[in-house]
Design a protein around this motif. Structure first.
Motif, short mmCIF file in Angstrom:
data_model
loop_
_atom_site.label_atom_id
_atom_site.label_comp_id
_atom_site.label_asym_id
_atom_site.label_seq_id
_atom_site.Cartn_x
_atom_site.Cartn_y
_atom_site.Cartn_z
N GLU A 67 0.83 -1.20 0.00
CA GLU A 67 0.00 0.00 0.00
C GLU A 67 0.87 1.25 0.00
O GLU A 67 1.97 1.26 0.55
CB GLU A 67 -0.94 0.01 1.21
CG GLU A 67 -2.03 -1.05 1.15
CD GLU A 67 -3.08 -0.85 2.22
OE1 GLU A 67 -3.35 0.32 2.56
OE2 GLU A 67 -3.62 -1.85 2.72
N ASP A 68 0.36 2.31 -0.62
CA ASP A 68 1.09 3.57 -0.69
C ASP A 68 1.17 4.22 0.68
O ASP A 68 0.22 4.17 1.46
CB ASP A 68 0.40 4.52 -1.67
CG ASP A 68 1.24 5.75 -1.96
OD1 ASP A 68 1.13 6.72 -1.20
OD2 ASP A 68 2.02 5.71 -2.93
N PHE A 69 2.33 4.83 0.98
CA PHE A 69 2.54 5.47 2.28
C PHE A 69 1.46 6.52 2.56
O PHE A 69 1.03 6.69 3.70
CB PHE A 69 3.93 6.12 2.31
CG PHE A 69 4.23 6.85 3.58
CD1 PHE A 69 4.64 6.17 4.72
CD2 PHE A 69 4.10 8.24 3.66
CE1 PHE A 69 4.92 6.84 5.90
CE2 PHE A 69 4.38 8.92 4.84
CZ PHE A 69 4.79 8.22 5.96
N GLU A 70 1.02 7.22 1.53
CA GLU A 70 0.05 8.29 1.71
C GLU A 70 -1.32 7.78 2.16
O GLU A 70 -2.16 8.55 2.61
CB GLU A 70 -0.11 9.09 0.41
CG GLU A 70 1.14 9.87 0.02
CD GLU A 70 1.61 10.81 1.13
OE1 GLU A 70 0.75 11.44 1.77
OE2 GLU A 70 2.83 10.88 1.37
N ARG A 71 -1.54 6.47 2.06
CA ARG A 71 -2.82 5.90 2.49
C ARG A 71 -2.84 5.55 3.98
O ARG A 71 -3.86 5.15 4.51
CB ARG A 71 -3.15 4.66 1.65
CG ARG A 71 -3.28 4.96 0.16
CD ARG A 71 -3.89 3.80 -0.59
NE ARG A 71 -5.25 3.51 -0.14
CZ ARG A 71 -6.00 2.53 -0.66
NH1 ARG A 71 -5.51 1.76 -1.61
NH2 ARG A 71 -7.23 2.33 -0.20
N SER A 73 -2.81 6.31 8.02
CA SER A 73 -3.44 7.35 8.83
C SER A 73 -2.38 8.35 9.28
O SER A 73 -1.16 8.07 9.19
CB SER A 73 -4.13 6.74 10.05
OG SER A 73 -3.15 6.27 10.98
N ALA A 74 -2.81 9.49 9.78
CA ALA A 74 -1.86 10.52 10.22
C ALA A 74 -0.94 9.99 11.32
O ALA A 74 0.26 10.24 11.31
CB ALA A 74 -2.61 11.75 10.71
N LYS A 77 1.57 7.41 9.89
CA LYS A 77 2.64 8.12 9.18
C LYS A 77 3.64 8.72 10.16
O LYS A 77 4.86 8.58 10.00
CB LYS A 77 2.06 9.24 8.31
CG LYS A 77 1.32 8.80 7.08
CD LYS A 77 0.81 10.04 6.34
CE LYS A 77 -0.01 9.66 5.13
NZ LYS A 77 -0.56 10.85 4.45
N ARG A 78 3.12 9.40 11.18
CA ARG A 78 3.99 10.10 12.12
C ARG A 78 4.92 9.12 12.84
O ARG A 78 6.12 9.36 12.95
CB ARG A 78 3.16 10.86 13.15
CG ARG A 78 3.99 11.69 14.12
CD ARG A 78 3.13 12.32 15.22
NE ARG A 78 2.65 11.32 16.16
CZ ARG A 78 3.38 10.84 17.17
NH1 ARG A 78 4.64 11.24 17.33
NH2 ARG A 78 2.86 9.96 17.99
N THR A 81 7.43 7.20 10.42
CA THR A 81 8.40 8.17 9.90
C THR A 81 9.44 8.50 10.96
O THR A 81 10.65 8.53 10.67
CB THR A 81 7.70 9.47 9.46
OG1 THR A 81 6.84 9.18 8.35
CG2 THR A 81 8.72 10.52 9.04
#
Length: 214
Positions: A67-71, A73-74, A77-78, A81
């Motif tokens: 799945e794409d990283f942009e998909r 949740s906030a 991701k945080r 990352t």
């Protein structure tokens, strides 16, 4: 010029902590011996440390499925990352100085959280047909640890899992771990506390000089 991380995990003030006091002497001596080196201090009790929690497991699962990283949740991701940032910082460093107390036979929980952030398959180690292989060969580490009791010998010898764990996980990653600087028995032998500290400070200075040479 080498890059050095000085990583501490102790909520006490430095003057109230044997591990931090000896660690500071180790670092000050290192600075004198290798003034050209770049040193970054990380206090894990004043650092945002993501835990391996449902968000992290969810993010890893999604990414493993392509799945794409942009998909994500906030929060997913945080957290992933920041874990990658901590791992990248660790990878970009040449030497590590870890400073911890022995708590309940092991390391403080924030140190464990930090270790969990830097142990990432494909970044700091990899799996092969022959088993896992560390990817951080050529790097060096030392551990400064304070123990209230005596764990190097006697009845408690088999119960120390702080220094043993840290040395094992770093070796697993390919890091060369030199002799640890241990301060032990200061709470058990209260009347000898200053002598125990003085002895540890001298060992820290000697070990730091050797650590600065490589």
């Amino acid at each position: 010029m080498a890059k050095v991380l000085y990583i501490t995990a102790n909520p006490k003030a430095e003057k109230e902590s044997l591990s931090l006091t000896v660690g500071r002497t180790f670092l000050d001596t290192y600075r004198q011996k290798a003034p050209q080196d770049q040193i970054l201090e990380i206090d894990l009790y004043h650092t945002d440390l993501p835990l391996i929690d449902p968000d992290v497991f969810s993010a890893w699962g999604k990414l493993q499925k392509g799945e794409d990283f942009e998909r994500l949740s906030a929060e997913e991701k945080r957290k992933v990352t920041h874990m990658n940032e901590l791992a990248d910082q660790f990878i970009a460093t040449d030497k590590y100085i870890f400073v911890t107390p022995l708590w309940n036979l092991g390391i403080p929980p924030r140190m464990k959280a930090y270790i969990d952030s830097i142990c990432i398959a494909g970044k700091t180690f990899k799996y092969t047909e022959q088993g896992p292989v560390g990817l951080l060969q050529g790097k060096k580490a030392v551990h400064v640890q304070a123990r209230g009791g005596v764990y190097s010998e006697g009845p408690a010898k088999d119960f120390e899992f702080g220094d043993r764990y840290l040395r094992a996980i770093l070796t697993f990653l390919g890091v060369d771990v030199s002799d640890s600087v241990i301060i032990e028995g200061a709470d058990h032998f209260v009347d000898q506390r200053q002598q125990i500290l003085d002895k540890a400070l001298e060992k820290a200075k000697a070990a730091s000089g050797l650590f600065a040479q490589g």
